[in-house]
Scaffold this motif. Structure first.
Motif, PDB file in Angstrom:
ATOM      1  N   LEU A   1       0.789  -1.200   0.026  1.00 15.91           N
ATOM      2  CA  LEU A   1       0.132   0.168   0.025  1.00 15.91           C
ATOM      3  C   LEU A   1       0.891   1.273   0.082  1.00 15.91           C
ATOM      4  O   LEU A   1       0.621   2.367  -0.630  1.00 15.91           O
ATOM      5  CB  LEU A   1      -0.882  -0.256   1.351  1.00 15.91           C
ATOM      6  N   ASP A   2       1.720   1.510   0.925  1.00 19.10           N
ATOM      7  CA  ASP A   2       2.736   2.503   0.880  1.00 19.10           C
ATOM      8  C   ASP A   2       3.477   2.742  -0.569  1.00 19.10           C
ATOM      9  O   ASP A   2       3.459   4.087  -0.880  1.00 19.10           O
ATOM     10  CB  ASP A   2       3.759   2.561   1.852  1.00 19.10           C
TER      11      ASP A   2
ATOM     12  N   GLN B   1      -5.397  -1.719   5.658  1.00 25.71           N
ATOM     13  CA  GLN B   1      -4.697  -1.495   4.622  1.00 25.71           C
ATOM     14  C   GLN B   1      -5.303  -1.233   3.395  1.00 25.71           C
ATOM     15  O   GLN B   1      -5.471  -1.728   2.539  1.00 25.71           O
ATOM     16  CB  GLN B   1      -3.984  -3.020   4.362  1.00 25.71           C
ATOM     17  N   TRP B   2      -6.062  -0.082   3.484  1.00 26.38           N
ATOM     18  CA  TRP B   2      -7.039   0.609   2.580  1.00 26.38           C
ATOM     19  C   TRP B   2      -6.452   2.161   2.304  1.00 26.38           C
ATOM     20  O   TRP B   2      -5.995   2.810   3.306  1.00 26.38           O
ATOM     21  CB  TRP B   2      -8.055   0.504   2.885  1.00 26.38           C
ATOM     22  N   ALA B   3      -6.590   2.619   1.214  1.00 30.79           N
ATOM     23  CA  ALA B   3      -6.525   4.010   1.010  1.00 30.79           C
ATOM     24  C   ALA B   3      -7.232   4.656  -0.108  1.00 30.79           C
ATOM     25  O   ALA B   3      -7.501   3.713  -1.124  1.00 30.79           O
ATOM     26  CB  ALA B   3      -5.050   4.421   0.634  1.00 30.79           C
ATOM     27  N   SER B   4      -7.736   5.758  -0.159  1.00 33.63           N
ATOM     28  CA  SER B   4      -8.288   6.633  -1.187  1.00 33.63           C
ATOM     29  C   SER B   4      -7.507   7.533  -1.743  1.00 33.63           C
ATOM     30  O   SER B   4      -7.240   8.281  -0.919  1.00 33.63           O
ATOM     31  CB  SER B   4      -9.886   6.794  -0.688  1.00 33.63           C
ATOM     32  N   LEU B   5      -7.524   7.579  -3.111  1.00 34.19           N
ATOM     33  CA  LEU B   5      -6.743   8.746  -3.530  1.00 34.19           C
ATOM     34  C   LEU B   5      -7.516   9.601  -4.782  1.00 34.19           C
ATOM     35  O   LEU B   5      -8.728   8.928  -5.061  1.00 34.19           O
ATOM     36  CB  LEU B   5      -5.522   8.120  -4.313  1.00 34.19           C
ATOM     37  N   ARG B   6      -7.198  10.672  -4.963  1.00 32.85           N
ATOM     38  CA  ARG B   6      -8.017  11.473  -5.738  1.00 32.85           C
ATOM     39  C   ARG B   6      -7.027  12.438  -6.791  1.00 32.85           C
ATOM     40  O   ARG B   6      -6.038  12.869  -5.998  1.00 32.85           O
ATOM     41  CB  ARG B   6      -8.889  12.358  -4.978  1.00 32.85           C
TER      42      ARG B   6
ATOM     43  N   SER C   1      -6.275  -1.309  -1.868  1.00 31.74           N
ATOM     44  CA  SER C   1      -6.239  -2.257  -0.842  1.00 31.74           C
ATOM     45  C   SER C   1      -5.633  -3.425  -0.765  1.00 31.74           C
ATOM     46  O   SER C   1      -5.571  -3.970  -1.750  1.00 31.74           O
ATOM     47  CB  SER C   1      -7.972  -2.483   0.043  1.00 31.74           C
ATOM     48  N   LYS C   2      -5.358  -3.987   0.312  1.00 32.75           N
ATOM     49  CA  LYS C   2      -4.753  -5.563   0.473  1.00 32.75           C
ATOM     50  C   LYS C   2      -5.957  -6.430   0.271  1.00 32.75           C
ATOM     51  O   LYS C   2      -7.043  -5.991   0.880  1.00 32.75           O
ATOM     52  CB  LYS C   2      -3.841  -5.621   1.470  1.00 32.75           C
TER      53      LYS C   2
END
Length: 121
Positions: A16-17, A39-44, A53-54
């Motif tokens: 994720l990183d 282990q989740w992220a939202s990007l824009r 996410s994993k």
């Protein structure tokens, strides 16, 4: 009738990183949210949003992959090409195609194909 109002894909990643770094430093996305436990992220970036996410334990996970690509319409494909061609692994170089799109593609750190295109005027 139900109206579909937005599509925000959730893409799997094993790191994720590293994925956040690729999308923020190379493509200029910003992080909207991140949860270490999930282990989740939202990007824009502009009007585009992607979640990463994993894979969860209940999902059938063999390896990271996609049977297609992600196509981004942009307003300065030549400028973006000049910026990205040395920062990411190139899938195919910039070209004007018979369907009146000028486009190119790169791979992200997970191996997903990211295509960028602009209509030819």
């Amino acid at each position: 009738m139900t109206n579909f109002t937005f599509l925000r894909p959730v893409l799997w990643t094993e790191n994720l990183d590293e994925t956040i770094l690729f999308y923020t430093s190379i493509l200029g996305f910003t992080v909207l949210g991140k949860n270490e436990d999930w282990q989740w992220a939202s990007l824009r970036k502009d009007d585009v949003q992607i979640m990463f996410s994993k894979p969860n334990d209940h999902e059938k996970f063999d390896k990271i992959g996609c049977t297609g690509s992600f196509y981004f319409n942009v307003n300065n494909v030549d400028g973006l090409w000049e910026d990205l061609k040395t920062k990411a692994e190139v899938c195919y170089e910039i070209e004007t195609f018979e369907w009146e799109m000028r486009e190119f593609a790169v791979y992200d750190n997970n191996g997903y194909i990211l295509q960028f295109g602009q209509p030819v005027e």
